[in-house]
Design an enzyme around this catalytic site. Structure first.
Site, PDB file in Angstrom:
ATOM      1  N   GLN A  32      -8.729  -1.849   1.192  1.00 30.93           N
ATOM      2  CA  GLN A  32      -7.281  -1.646   1.083  1.00 30.93           C
ATOM      3  C   GLN A  32      -7.001  -0.264   0.503  1.00 30.93           C
ATOM      4  OE1 GLN A  32      -5.324  -5.415  -0.723  1.00 30.93           O
ATOM      5  NE2 GLN A  32      -7.481  -5.646  -1.177  1.00 30.93           N
TER       6      GLN A  32
ATOM      7  N   HIS B  77      -4.949  -0.054   4.826  1.00 29.41           N
ATOM      8  CA  HIS B  77      -3.686   0.526   4.355  1.00 29.41           C
ATOM      9  C   HIS B  77      -3.608   2.034   4.560  1.00 29.41           C
ATOM     10  CE1 HIS B  77      -3.061  -3.228   1.574  1.00 29.41           C
ATOM     11  NE2 HIS B  77      -2.776  -3.470   2.840  1.00 29.41           N
TER      12      HIS B  77
ATOM     13  N   CYS C 294      10.205  18.452  10.952  1.00 24.49           N
ATOM     14  CA  CYS C 294      10.164  19.079  12.271  1.00 24.49           C
ATOM     15  C   CYS C 294      11.284  20.128  12.319  1.00 24.49           C
ATOM     16  CB  CYS C 294      10.371  18.027  13.357  1.00 24.49           C
ATOM     17  SG  CYS C 294      10.600  18.741  14.997  1.00 24.49           S
TER      18      CYS C 294
HETATM   19  C1  BJW Z   1     -11.363  -4.038 -11.324  1.00 23.62           C
HETATM   20  C2  BJW Z   1     -11.692  -2.973 -12.118  1.00 23.62           C
HETATM   21  C3  BJW Z   1     -13.007  -2.556 -12.037  1.00 23.62           C
HETATM   22  C4  BJW Z   1      -9.636  -3.305 -12.452  1.00 23.62           C
HETATM   23  N1  BJW Z   1     -13.864  -3.174 -11.225  1.00 23.62           N
HETATM   24  N2  BJW Z   1     -12.215  -4.643 -10.528  1.00 23.62           N
HETATM   25  C5  BJW Z   1       2.935 -13.378   2.877  1.00 23.62           C
HETATM   26  C6  BJW Z   1       2.142 -13.169   3.995  1.00 23.62           C
HETATM   27  C7  BJW Z   1       2.105 -11.918   4.630  1.00 23.62           C
HETATM   28  C8  BJW Z   1       2.867 -10.853   4.138  1.00 23.62           C
HETATM   29  C9  BJW Z   1       3.649 -11.065   3.036  1.00 23.62           C
HETATM   30  C10 BJW Z   1       3.689 -12.297   2.429  1.00 23.62           C
HETATM   31  N3  BJW Z   1       4.554 -12.222   1.403  1.00 23.62           N
HETATM   32  C11 BJW Z   1       5.037 -10.959   1.352  1.00 23.62           C
HETATM   33  C12 BJW Z   1       4.489 -10.224   2.343  1.00 23.62           C
HETATM   34  C13 BJW Z   1       4.770  -8.784   2.579  1.00 23.62           C
HETATM   35  C14 BJW Z   1       3.954  -7.800   1.758  1.00 23.62           C
HETATM   36  C15 BJW Z   1       3.252  -8.448   0.577  1.00 23.62           C
HETATM   37  O1  BJW Z   1       2.109  -8.850   0.622  1.00 23.62           O
HETATM   38  N4  BJW Z   1       3.922  -8.472  -0.556  1.00 23.62           N
HETATM   39  C16 BJW Z   1       3.342  -9.067  -1.769  1.00 23.62           C
HETATM   40  C17 BJW Z   1       3.565  -8.131  -2.948  1.00 23.62           C
HETATM   41  C18 BJW Z   1       3.918 -10.439  -1.967  1.00 23.62           C
HETATM   42  N5  BJW Z   1       3.008  -7.221   2.650  1.00 23.62           N
HETATM   43  C19 BJW Z   1       3.347  -6.165   3.410  1.00 23.62           C
HETATM   44  O2  BJW Z   1       4.475  -5.711   3.417  1.00 23.62           O
HETATM   45  C20 BJW Z   1       2.261  -5.617   4.305  1.00 23.62           C
HETATM   46  N6  BJW Z   1       2.745  -5.597   5.642  1.00 23.62           N
HETATM   47  C21 BJW Z   1       3.007  -6.724   6.312  1.00 23.62           C
HETATM   48  O3  BJW Z   1       2.815  -7.821   5.829  1.00 23.62           O
HETATM   49  O4  BJW Z   1       3.497  -6.505   7.581  1.00 23.62           O
HETATM   50  C22 BJW Z   1       4.026  -7.644   8.275  1.00 23.62           C
HETATM   51  C23 BJW Z   1       5.358  -7.963   7.676  1.00 23.62           C
HETATM   52  C24 BJW Z   1       6.363  -7.010   7.704  1.00 23.62           C
HETATM   53  C25 BJW Z   1       7.605  -7.319   7.164  1.00 23.62           C
HETATM   54  C26 BJW Z   1       7.829  -8.560   6.564  1.00 23.62           C
HETATM   55  C27 BJW Z   1       6.797  -9.508   6.503  1.00 23.62           C
HETATM   56  C28 BJW Z   1       5.544  -9.205   7.082  1.00 23.62           C
HETATM   57  C29 BJW Z   1       1.964  -4.178   3.924  1.00 23.62           C
HETATM   58  C30 BJW Z   1       1.341  -4.077   2.588  1.00 23.62           C
HETATM   59  C31 BJW Z   1       1.156  -2.604   2.226  1.00 23.62           C
HETATM   60  C32 BJW Z   1       0.601  -2.431   0.823  1.00 23.62           C
HETATM   61  N7  BJW Z   1       0.694  -1.053   0.468  1.00 23.62           N
HETATM   62  C33 BJW Z   1       0.130  -0.627  -0.825  1.00 23.62           C
HETATM   63  C34 BJW Z   1       0.434   0.895  -1.006  1.00 23.62           C
HETATM   64  C35 BJW Z   1      -0.496   1.728  -0.118  1.00 23.62           C
HETATM   65  C36 BJW Z   1      -0.177   3.190  -0.218  1.00 23.62           C
HETATM   66  C37 BJW Z   1      -0.389   3.779  -1.584  1.00 23.62           C
HETATM   67  O5  BJW Z   1      -1.525   3.761  -2.119  1.00 23.62           O
HETATM   68  O6  BJW Z   1       0.580   4.254  -2.148  1.00 23.62           O
HETATM   69  O7  BJW Z   1      -1.266  -0.886  -0.837  1.00 23.62           O
HETATM   70  S1  BJW Z   1       0.767  -1.555  -2.219  1.00 23.62           S
HETATM   71  C38 BJW Z   1      -0.773  -1.603  -3.075  1.00 23.62           C
HETATM   72  O8  BJW Z   1      -1.228  -2.974  -3.153  1.00 23.62           O
HETATM   73  C39 BJW Z   1      -1.780  -0.855  -2.180  1.00 23.62           C
HETATM   74  C40 BJW Z   1      -2.991  -1.717  -2.325  1.00 23.62           C
HETATM   75  O9  BJW Z   1      -3.888  -1.497  -1.252  1.00 23.62           O
HETATM   76  C41 BJW Z   1      -2.412  -3.105  -2.354  1.00 23.62           C
HETATM   77  C42 BJW Z   1      -3.318  -4.136  -2.978  1.00 23.62           C
HETATM   78  O10 BJW Z   1      -3.561  -3.836  -4.323  1.00 23.62           O
HETATM   79  P1  BJW Z   1      -5.004  -4.057  -4.929  1.00 23.62           P
HETATM   80  O11 BJW Z   1      -5.976  -3.191  -4.274  1.00 23.62           O
HETATM   81  O12 BJW Z   1      -5.313  -5.499  -4.971  1.00 23.62           O
HETATM   82  O13 BJW Z   1      -4.800  -3.471  -6.425  1.00 23.62           O
HETATM   83  P2  BJW Z   1      -4.183  -4.225  -7.684  1.00 23.62           P
HETATM   84  O14 BJW Z   1      -3.782  -3.185  -8.640  1.00 23.62           O
HETATM   85  O15 BJW Z   1      -3.174  -5.237  -7.305  1.00 23.62           O
HETATM   86  O16 BJW Z   1      -5.433  -5.022  -8.278  1.00 23.62           O
HETATM   87  C43 BJW Z   1      -6.527  -4.341  -8.858  1.00 23.62           C
HETATM   88  C44 BJW Z   1      -7.564  -5.365  -9.240  1.00 23.62           C
HETATM   89  O17 BJW Z   1      -8.727  -4.666  -9.672  1.00 23.62           O
HETATM   90  C45 BJW Z   1      -7.147  -6.283 -10.407  1.00 23.62           C
HETATM   91  O18 BJW Z   1      -7.427  -7.621 -10.059  1.00 23.62           O
HETATM   92  C46 BJW Z   1      -8.025  -5.821 -11.563  1.00 23.62           C
HETATM   93  O19 BJW Z   1      -8.399  -6.872 -12.438  1.00 23.62           O
HETATM   94  C47 BJW Z   1      -9.219  -5.294 -10.838  1.00 23.62           C
HETATM   95  N8  BJW Z   1      -9.968  -4.274 -11.550  1.00 23.62           N
HETATM   96  N9  BJW Z   1     -10.538  -2.558 -12.817  1.00 23.62           N
HETATM   97  C48 BJW Z   1     -13.394  -4.235 -10.504  1.00 23.62           C
HETATM   98  N10 BJW Z   1     -13.415  -1.496 -12.781  1.00 23.62           N
END
Ligand code: BJW
Length: 251
Positions: A107, A125, A156
């Protein structure tokens, strides 16, 4: 004499030894020990200081393009300055030594897996270093990056379409080919290793559910609880840079 590994680590190694196809799903925690902040960690995560809908959504970008552009510019600069950690290197080394056995679905928008030597990493992502146009261009000739204005963001010169970072924002579809390849891996692996993700964001988090439903063992590496812990057959509590070398290259 080397200390005995914790029982969970021993079991994890056995799962790994038995697995013919390992799919590794990584999140921001994977890169945390390289110095890239996560999103949702309480004190240090980006979303503790910044509003995700303002900075990581198309609506936020349209409302304040220079704010969002500058935020991504500063993150790009920070990411250029960091290095892959021991966890990235352990995954790359294992894949190199066991061709065809391990695939990475990330991701993360950084390039630390690639810089560690991992190839064919599936990016769910996007890639923060890439640019794209905000809107599809209906013109002929199409918007031309060589003629973009030197503004923040560049635009543009003909129609004003702004350049945006090549990442997936909330409410946007994931790249179809990447998601479909990731789903295939989740369905066909016999071990899914989930590293450093809160499991809060879909459809990425759904890959752990899909792997489990399809018969894979699910192993989670995370120092803290995640929203998909209930999908795990085994939880390793610890960080990526500490545990992955112990898991993949124990000698
Ligand atoms: C360690 C550590 C160490 C610390 N070692 N571990 C249900 C089903 C489907 C979709 C949805 C749904 N409900 C809502 C949605 C929509 C939405 C969503 O999921 N929202 C939720 C918040 C509820 N999803 C979307 O919008 C996605 N698109 C989509 O679904 O399209 C279809 C659709 C469209 C319209 C409506 C409905 C459906 C797109 C998601 C895009 C996410 N984008 C981001 C930003 C990317 C760009 C940027 O970097 O700026 O992606 S948000 C951010 O979160 C980023 C990450 O990739 C993503 C996930 O985060 P991640 O990697 O899990 O990080 P953290 O911080 O959350 O967790 C870190 C973890 O590491 C923790 O657990 C720590 O404990 C651990 N940790 N140190 C190991 N040393």
């Amino acid at each position: 004499m080397e200390a005995e590994p914790a029982p969970e680590l021993k079991t994890a190694r056995e799962l790994l030894l038995r697995a013919h196809r390992v799919c590794v799903l990584t999140g921001a925690g994977m890169s945390a020990e390289s110095g890239i902040p996560t999103f949702r960690d309480a004190q240090t995560g980006l979303w503790a200081r910044f509003n995700p809908m303002q900075l990581a959504s198309p609506e936020g970008f349209r409302a304040n393009p220079s704010l969002v552009w500058d935020w991504y510019a500063s993150r790009r600069e920070a990411m250029r300055a960091v290095q892959p950690n021991a966890g990235h290197l352990a995954l790359a080394r294992f894949a190199h030594e066991h061709p065809g056995r391990l695939s990475i679905v990330t991701q993360n928008v950084d390039d630390l897996h690639q810089r560690a030597g991992s190839v064919d990493v599936i990016r769910l992502h996007g890639d923060i270093m890439q640019n794209s146009w905000l809107d599809p261009c209906p013109r002929d000739p199409a918007c031309d990056t060589d003629r973009a204005t030197p503004t923040r963001p560049p635009r543009c010169a003909d129609c004003g379409n702004p350049v945006r970072p090549g990442v997936v924002w909330f409410g946007e579809m994931l790249p179809v080919a990447a998601l479909s390849a990731a789903e295939q891996l989740a369905q066909s692996c016999d071990l899914m290793l989930v590293v450093g993700t809160s499991g809060a964001v879909y459809p990425a988090a759904g890959l752990a559910h899909l792997a489990r439903r399809s018969g894979a063992q699910v192993l989670i590496v995370n120092p803290e609880p995640s929203e998909i812990d209930d999908q795990a057959h085994l939880l390793l509590r610890g960080t990526a840079a500490r545990l992955l070398p112990l898991l993949f290259n124990p000698n």
